[in-house]
Design an enzyme around this catalytic site. Structure first.
Site, mmCIF file in Angstrom:
data_model
loop_
_atom_site.group_PDB
_atom_site.id
_atom_site.type_symbol
_atom_site.label_atom_id
_atom_site.label_comp_id
_atom_site.label_asym_id
_atom_site.label_seq_id
_atom_site.Cartn_x
_atom_site.Cartn_y
_atom_site.Cartn_z
ATOM 1 N N ARG A 40 -24.022 23.606 46.433
ATOM 2 C CA ARG A 40 -23.350 24.820 46.906
ATOM 3 C C ARG A 40 -24.097 25.501 48.056
ATOM 4 O O ARG A 40 -23.487 26.190 48.866
ATOM 5 C CB ARG A 40 -23.218 25.795 45.746
ATOM 6 N N ASP A 144 -14.694 42.231 41.711
ATOM 7 C CA ASP A 144 -15.520 41.036 41.559
ATOM 8 C C ASP A 144 -16.743 41.241 42.454
ATOM 9 O O ASP A 144 -16.709 42.063 43.386
ATOM 10 C CB ASP A 144 -14.743 39.781 41.994
HETATM 11 C C1 LIG Z 1 -15.022 32.217 35.761
HETATM 12 S S1 LIG Z 1 -14.525 33.585 36.725
HETATM 13 C C2 LIG Z 1 -13.482 34.444 35.560
HETATM 14 C C3 LIG Z 1 -12.216 34.968 36.199
HETATM 15 C C4 LIG Z 1 -11.232 35.640 35.255
HETATM 16 N N1 LIG Z 1 -11.815 36.807 34.661
HETATM 17 C C5 LIG Z 1 -10.752 34.689 34.186
HETATM 18 O O1 LIG Z 1 -11.162 34.789 33.033
HETATM 19 O O2 LIG Z 1 -9.943 33.800 34.508
HETATM 20 C C6 LIG Z 1 -16.011 34.594 36.755
HETATM 21 C C7 LIG Z 1 -16.007 35.623 37.855
HETATM 22 O O3 LIG Z 1 -17.086 36.529 37.629
HETATM 23 C C8 LIG Z 1 -17.599 36.934 38.866
HETATM 24 N N2 LIG Z 1 -18.959 37.507 38.701
HETATM 25 C C9 LIG Z 1 -20.122 36.842 38.490
HETATM 26 N N3 LIG Z 1 -21.154 37.691 38.430
HETATM 27 C C10 LIG Z 1 -20.630 38.936 38.613
HETATM 28 C C11 LIG Z 1 -21.194 40.244 38.654
HETATM 29 N N4 LIG Z 1 -22.515 40.443 38.513
HETATM 30 N N5 LIG Z 1 -20.363 41.295 38.850
HETATM 31 C C12 LIG Z 1 -19.023 41.104 39.011
HETATM 32 N N6 LIG Z 1 -18.438 39.894 38.975
HETATM 33 C C13 LIG Z 1 -19.229 38.818 38.775
HETATM 34 C C14 LIG Z 1 -17.564 35.669 39.692
HETATM 35 O O4 LIG Z 1 -17.622 35.924 41.073
HETATM 36 C C15 LIG Z 1 -16.253 35.025 39.233
HETATM 37 O O5 LIG Z 1 -15.199 35.321 40.113
#
Ligand SMILES: C[S@@+](CC[C@H](N)C(=O)[O-])C[C@H]1O[C@@H](n2cnc3c(N)ncnc32)[C@H](O)[C@@H]1O
Length: 280
Positions: A40, A144
């Site tokens: 990545r 996000d």
């Molecule tokens: C696997 S996705 C989940 C998306 C959605 N909530 C779902 O369940 O389908 C995880 C998301 O968490 C976000 N994320 C990771 N660390 C974060 C943080 N410290 N604060 C806010 N968002 C975060 C990532 O960028 C990513 O878009």
């Protein structure tokens, strides 16, 4: 380091990546993610004209370059999501809104790790269906940490194959089909896009801004990336963001019962406040 990789990436580089990511966003990468980190980040290292990760990490550590830091974070987040994922939560949302919407009070929902937008648009469609296609009685926020996914989400454009779980009736009602160069794509109709406000928000921010209280918070499939103390910290802040009868929805593998006494289970990966009287 795999032998066929072109850039030098040592175990010590990986540990630096891990520590820097943890400090900024709370994501804990274990050693099994070494190849993922390489894959990545390699593009970013090359685009800076650098030959090793050590040089890149030195540059990142010493600089206050907000753009490079954001690129580093965007590259390492995992954004897997889909429309109406874990569909029972959308049934619960509809039922909760049916029972708890009150005349003169805005029904508020927050998608706190909204990724590319499929989750918050599924919320918006559910709410618009309940409110007979009209906004106004509800407010929907979506956030996000990753600025790339936020941009994609705000655009609301998806490959047609991404909408498999959307019923034909809802697809027709809430999506426009792309034509010409956009053949094979769909876009959320204006009323669904207007129903949502997107903003960048880091869940591990030590002090959260006042974003008010919510009837329902979606915090799904994000806690898994954090260690237990970080999860507990986020949950304690979430406690203050819920209305007394609010609902917290987590991902299928996220179990919080041993982490906090602030919530009690009330359905499949659904929680309510254990002490609504604490009032945050
Ligand atoms: C696997 S996705 C989940 C998306 C959605 N909530 C779902 O369940 O389908 C995880 C998301 O968490 C976000 N994320 C990771 N660390 C974060 C943080 N410290 N604060 C806010 N968002 C975060 C990532 O960028 C990513 O878009």
């Amino acid at each position: 380091m795999a032998e066929d990789t072109e850039l030098k990436f040592t175990q010590s580089d990986f540990r630096r990546v891990r520590d820097m990511l943890y400090q900024r966003v709370g994501i804990s990468l274990n050693e099994s993610k070494t190849h993922m980190a390489y894959a990545r980040l390699a593009k970013r290292v090359r685009s800076r004209g650098l030959r090793s990760f050590t040089e890149y990490l030195d540059l990142l550590q010493d600089s206050q370059e907000a753009d490079e830091w954001q690129g580093f974070i965007n590259a390492l987040t995992t954004n897997l999501t889909s429309f109406f994922r874990e569909s029972h939560h959308f049934d619960m949302l509809r039922e909760h809104a049916r029972q708890h919407r009150r005349a003169g009070e805005t029904f508020r929902v927050w998608s706190s790790a909204s990724s590319t937008g499929e989750e918050p648009y599924s919320i918006a469609i559910t709410m618009l269906e309940l409110w007979d296609g009209a906004g106004g009685g509800f407010e929907l926020l979506a956030s996000d940490i990753d600025t790339n996914v936020l941009q994609q989400a705000a655009l609301g454009v998806y490959g047609r194959e991404r909408t498999e779980k959307v019923s034909p009736q809802l697809l027709k009602k809430y999506f426009d089909k792309g034509v010409g160069a956009n053949e094979g794509k769909v876009r959320l109709k204006q009323k669904a896009r207007d129903a949502l406000s997107f903003f960048q928000f880091n869940l591990v921010e030590p002090r959260w801004p006042d974003i008010g209280r919510f009837d329902v918070i979606f915090c799904r499939n994000v806690l898994i990336y954090f260690d237990k103390p970080t999860q507990a910290e986020i949950l304690s802040k979430m406690e203050s963001c819920l209305k007394p009868d609010g609902l917290l929805l987590l991902g299928h593998s996220e179990n919080i019962v041993h982490l906090t006494d602030a919530f009690v289970g009330c359905g499949r990966t659904a929680y309510r406040l254990a002490h609504p009287e604490r009032g945050g």
